[in-house]
Design an enzyme around this catalytic site. Structure first.
Site, PDB file in Angstrom:
ATOM      1  N   ASP A   1       1.133  -6.385  16.639  1.00 24.02           N
ATOM      2  CA  ASP A   1       1.677  -7.566  17.314  1.00 24.02           C
ATOM      3  C   ASP A   1       1.805  -7.369  18.822  1.00 24.02           C
ATOM      4  OD1 ASP A   1       3.641  -5.666  16.535  1.00 24.02           O
ATOM      5  OD2 ASP A   1       5.192  -7.087  17.173  1.00 24.02           O
TER       6      ASP A   1
ATOM      7  N   ASP B   1      -0.358  -1.924  11.885  1.00 25.86           N
ATOM      8  CA  ASP B   1       0.986  -1.695  12.426  1.00 25.86           C
ATOM      9  C   ASP B   1       2.011  -2.081  11.365  1.00 25.86           C
ATOM     10  OD1 ASP B   1       3.060  -1.263  14.264  1.00 25.86           O
ATOM     11  OD2 ASP B   1       3.041  -3.377  14.883  1.00 25.86           O
TER      12      ASP B   1
ATOM     13  N   MET C   1       5.687  -2.620  12.049  1.00 25.28           N
ATOM     14  CA  MET C   1       6.679  -3.572  12.536  1.00 25.28           C
ATOM     15  C   MET C   1       6.003  -4.783  13.169  1.00 25.28           C
ATOM     16  SD  MET C   1       9.637  -2.304  11.886  1.00 25.28           S
ATOM     17  CE  MET C   1      10.820  -2.987  13.070  1.00 25.28           C
TER      18      MET C   1
ATOM     19  N   ILE D   1     -45.797   4.264 -38.212  1.00 24.58           N
ATOM     20  CA  ILE D   1     -45.441   4.365 -39.632  1.00 24.58           C
ATOM     21  C   ILE D   1     -46.390   3.482 -40.443  1.00 24.58           C
ATOM     22  CG2 ILE D   1     -43.608   4.056 -41.339  1.00 24.58           C
ATOM     23  CD1 ILE D   1     -41.588   4.245 -39.017  1.00 24.58           C
TER      24      ILE D   1
ATOM     25  N   ASN E   1     -39.899  -3.863 -44.169  1.00 23.48           N
ATOM     26  CA  ASN E   1     -39.131  -5.011 -43.683  1.00 23.48           C
ATOM     27  C   ASN E   1     -39.183  -6.177 -44.669  1.00 23.48           C
ATOM     28  OD1 ASN E   1     -37.964  -4.105 -41.327  1.00 23.48           O
ATOM     29  ND2 ASN E   1     -39.752  -4.596 -40.069  1.00 23.48           N
TER      30      ASN E   1
ATOM     31  N   ASP F   1     -34.587  -0.800 -39.952  1.00 25.68           N
ATOM     32  CA  ASP F   1     -33.926  -0.069 -38.864  1.00 25.68           C
ATOM     33  C   ASP F   1     -33.514   1.328 -39.307  1.00 25.68           C
ATOM     34  OD1 ASP F   1     -34.299  -2.208 -37.240  1.00 25.68           O
ATOM     35  OD2 ASP F   1     -32.197  -2.867 -37.196  1.00 25.68           O
TER      36      ASP F   1
ATOM     37  N   GLU G   1     -42.734  -0.036 -34.653  1.00 25.70           N
ATOM     38  CA  GLU G   1     -42.717   1.222 -35.401  1.00 25.70           C
ATOM     39  C   GLU G   1     -43.680   2.229 -34.788  1.00 25.70           C
ATOM     40  OE1 GLU G   1     -43.964  -1.642 -36.270  1.00 25.70           O
ATOM     41  OE2 GLU G   1     -45.643  -1.511 -37.675  1.00 25.70           O
TER      42      GLU G   1
HETATM   43 MG   LIG Z   1       4.710  -3.787  15.966  1.00 25.27          MG
END
Ligand SMILES: [Mg+2]
Length: 457
Positions: free
Chosen positions: A10, A53, A55, A331, A338, A347, A373
């Site tokens: 300030d 700051d 204050m 495979i 499947n 899976d 596969e």
């Molecule tokens: Mg100050």
């Protein structure tokens, strides 16, 4: 290293003073004369460090800090509180508000520049990690990455290197509320200790007997396993040359004797919090990378990973004139699994099949799920003959043991076909090598399946 620093005070004369010093170091400086403007600037533009700051009328520094730290958009910006010398309790309040560091008025040049640089360095690292993380975001990790609000979820592990027993005792006692401290007086032993056990912070007292404390710091920085451990150096008043060299070596922060217990706790906490934050980010980036190169179902590498790795291995084999062989395996009649038992059963088969591949390949081989596969093994430094043996071993392993489905169905007898191709004349790209292996696989399928066929060289 350039960065944007926001100075909030300030009193215009204070702002001007800090601004001039920072600009002399080529920092980009923004200023604000009150908390509201400061919050507004942080919300609108990128700020790397804030000098705040305490204050100030209307909204004091503590409140500004709290607001910054509770807003996810600004929480990661390091805040340095600028406190009055006669108000040591402000430091503790500042930390509670989430401040990362503090400076006392009148602000010393070296402290100002070194603290700001150190925070900018930390923030740059965090930013970089966060960007990488954001680019590959996945759920559940964001919470883990939030900077903790000044508290530690568990005690910090601190290694103290200090030649004097009395001073060791004092520091251990001071840090007791936040850390478990292991104290050593032998720097050489401390290097090993730091490399062996995961510490959050190393504190080095420059009083080391017959040993240059900076040598110790540089050893920590050069070892792979201690490279990222923060270092806090304790030095004598007025030993600015040592501080400058220490910061150049990568020491993260320093504190001057006589030790202010609050300051020691504060600086230790800041370093530990930052380290844990960066560790979490680093881990999450690593996990994300792992996810990106792994096939989710089988845990083998995925096709993307194969593409990049094969390119590298191919180029290396070409340059060094070393053999390189790949095997594509598929495979047999997988579609029937499947169709007959459903995709869950399919899976299960793929997982089991991958497990058998994993137990067949040798250390340097690369196993990937190519899609569906189909799987690819890349075998560096391997001739077609040796690769054919590896493939034959895998073929037998598939054929020999039935695949047990989880659903309790009858175990399935399955087989696999394999095509092999090796680097040789006429093969100039990884794609050509894959194509040849694919052709050999096609031949294996066509000539009755459950066999290994090597492409003609
Ligand atoms: Mg100050």
């Amino acid at each position: 290293m350039t960065a944007r620093i926001l100075v909030v005070d300030d009193i215009p004369a204070n702002v001007k003073l800090l601004e001039a010093r920072l600009m002399a170091e080529y920092f980009d400086v923004l200023t604000a004369s009150n908390g509201f403007d400061a919050l507004d600037i942080c919300d609108r533009t990128q700020v790397d460090v804030i000098l705040l700051d305490i204050m100030m009328p209307e909204m004091d520094g503590f409140e500004v800090c709290e607001r910054l730290k509770s807003n996810p958009r600004t929480a990661h910006i390091p805040v340095v509180m600028v406190t009055a010398l006669d108000q040591p309790s402000d430091r503790v309040r500042g930390l509670k508000a989430g401040a990362d560091d503090f400076l006392t008025k009148p602000v010393n040049d070296l402290q100002l520049i070194s603290r700001v640089k150190s925070l900018v360095r930390l923030k740059t690292l965090s930013d970089e990690l966060r960007i990488r993380h954001d680019g590959t975001r996945h759920a559940g990790i964001d919470d883990a990455l939030r900077l903790t609000d000044g508290r530690l979820e568990e005690q910090a592990q601190v290694l103290l290197v200090d030649s004097r027993g009395a001073s060791q005792e004092r520091i251990v006692k001071t840090l007791k509320p936040i850390a478990e401290v292991s104290a050593l007086s032998d720097p050489q032993a401390a290097v090993f200790e730091a490399a062996e056990n995961g510490y959050d912070l190393v504190i080095v007292n420059s009083n080391l007997a017959d040993y240059d404390p900076l040598r110790f710091c540089s050893q920590l920085r050069s070892l792979e396993r201690t490279r990222f451990i923060p270092i806090l150096l304790i030095t004598e008043q007025g030993d600015e040359q040592m501080i400058i060299r220490a910061l150049d070596l990568g020491v993260n922060d320093y504190i001057v004797r006589p030790l202010d217990p609050n300051e020691l706790v504060a600086r230790a906490l800041t370093q530990v919090r930052r380290k844990r934050y960066n560790d979490r980010l680093r881990n999450s980036v690593r996990q994300t990378i792992e996810l990106a190169v792994t096939d989710g179902l089988t845990g083998l590498h995925n096709r993307r990973y194969l593409d990049t790795q094969l390119r590298t291995l191919f180029a290396r084999a070409k340059v060094r004139g070393r053999p390189l062989t790949i095997c594509i395996t598929d495979i047999d009649r997988f579609k029937l699994v499947n169709d007959q038992f459903g995709h869950d059963a399919g899976d299960e088969v793929l997982k089991e099949f991958s497990g058998r591949i994993r137990s067949t390949v040798r250390g340097a081989d690369l196993a990937c799920r190519y899609g569906g596969e189909e799987f690819v093994l890349v075998m560096p430094d391997t001739t077609a003959d040796v690769a054919a043996n590896v493939a034959e071993r895998l073929r037998l392993m598939i054929e020999a043991r039935p695949f047990q489905l989880r659903s309790g169905e009858v175990p399935l007898m399955l087989t696999a076909s394999m095509g092999i191709a090796t680097l040789g004349p006429g093969i100039d790209t990884p794609e050509q090598l894959l194509k040849q292996a694919d052709r050999a696989l096609y031949e294996a399928k066509n000539s009755g399946r459950n066999r290994v066929v090597a492409a003609a060289a």
